[in-house]
Design an enzyme around this catalytic site. Structure first.
Site, short mmCIF file in Angstrom:
data_model
loop_
_atom_site.label_atom_id
_atom_site.label_comp_id
_atom_site.label_asym_id
_atom_site.label_seq_id
_atom_site.Cartn_x
_atom_site.Cartn_y
_atom_site.Cartn_z
N ASP A 77 -31.61 -37.29 17.73
CA ASP A 77 -31.50 -38.89 17.82
C ASP A 77 -32.46 -39.52 17.92
OD1 ASP A 77 -30.10 -40.29 19.96
OD2 ASP A 77 -31.65 -40.56 20.61
N HIS A 103 -23.35 -34.70 26.05
CA HIS A 103 -22.03 -35.37 27.48
C HIS A 103 -22.65 -35.50 27.94
CE1 HIS A 103 -20.37 -36.65 23.38
NE2 HIS A 103 -19.51 -35.37 22.97
N ALA A 151 -27.86 -13.22 16.26
CA ALA A 151 -27.27 -14.28 16.18
C ALA A 151 -26.21 -14.58 16.76
CB ALA A 151 -26.35 -12.92 14.71
N ARG A 171 -30.03 -13.88 27.00
CA ARG A 171 -30.80 -13.28 28.06
C ARG A 171 -32.31 -12.82 27.03
NH1 ARG A 171 -28.17 -14.93 32.39
NH2 ARG A 171 -26.49 -14.47 32.55
#
Length: 177
Positions: A77, A103, A151, A171
């Site tokens: 950003d 969002h 993955a 985790r």
């Protein structure tokens, strides 16, 4: 036609949706030159392969010996906190997504599209880490040195150095001695 060509060459994006510059990624030499111009930093022996995508690459800093594989999507950003930092010798699988913002979804009576975004948070992968294919790193996450993200994992909190994490949410599986 000229306007489109100029936009392709000057926009702060890199990927298949910007066809003129995307074609340059098929050449190692031209792709490297393009990346050194587009990214905030782009290290030696690093590659940004065709079919990877970067939004705001000027806010993405990639160290030495990093290969960004196809289908990776990096969403930086333009705000000061909107950086993505990938340090030296990081292994990245295909299809990794890295985000710096999300969002807002605070008002259940208003469509999410009209609620705006939470402030951006820098996302960082420290040297020597390995991010497995199709992992997702959410805003503000730091993956420590020599850590492993399995993955398909979704990383919502920081990962300690030398730790292996996996799952949704990710985790700790093990920590090196």
């Amino acid at each position: 036609m000229i306007k489109k060509l100029i936009w392709n060459l000057t926009c702060d994006r890199l990927g298949p949706d910007v066809p003129v510059t995307h074609m340059l990624l098929y050449s190692k030499r031209l792709g490297s030159r393009l990346c050194k111009n587009k990214f905030g930093a782009f290290g030696d022996n690093s590659e940004f392969r065709p079919h990877a995508f970067a939004s705001n690459p000027s806010k993405i800093f990639i160290g030495n010996n990093v290969v960004v594989r196809p289908n990776c999507m990096f969403f930086a950003d333009e705000t000061p906190e909107g950086n993505i930092i990938i340090e030296d010798n990081v292994l990245l699988g295909s299809g990794i997504h890295i985000y710096v913002n999300n969002h807002k979804f605070e008002n259940p009576n208003q469509p999410i599209i009209h609620q705006g975004y939470y402030p951006s948070l820098e996302t960082k992968i420290c040297r020597g880490a390995w991010i497995g294919a199709n992992a997702i790193l959410l805003p503000g996450v730091t993956v420590g040195e020599n850590a492993v993200v399995g993955a398909g994992s979704i990383v919502t909190t920081d990962v300690e150095s030398g730790t292996v994490v996996a799952g949704n949410p990710a985790r700790r599986i093990t920590k090196s001695p």
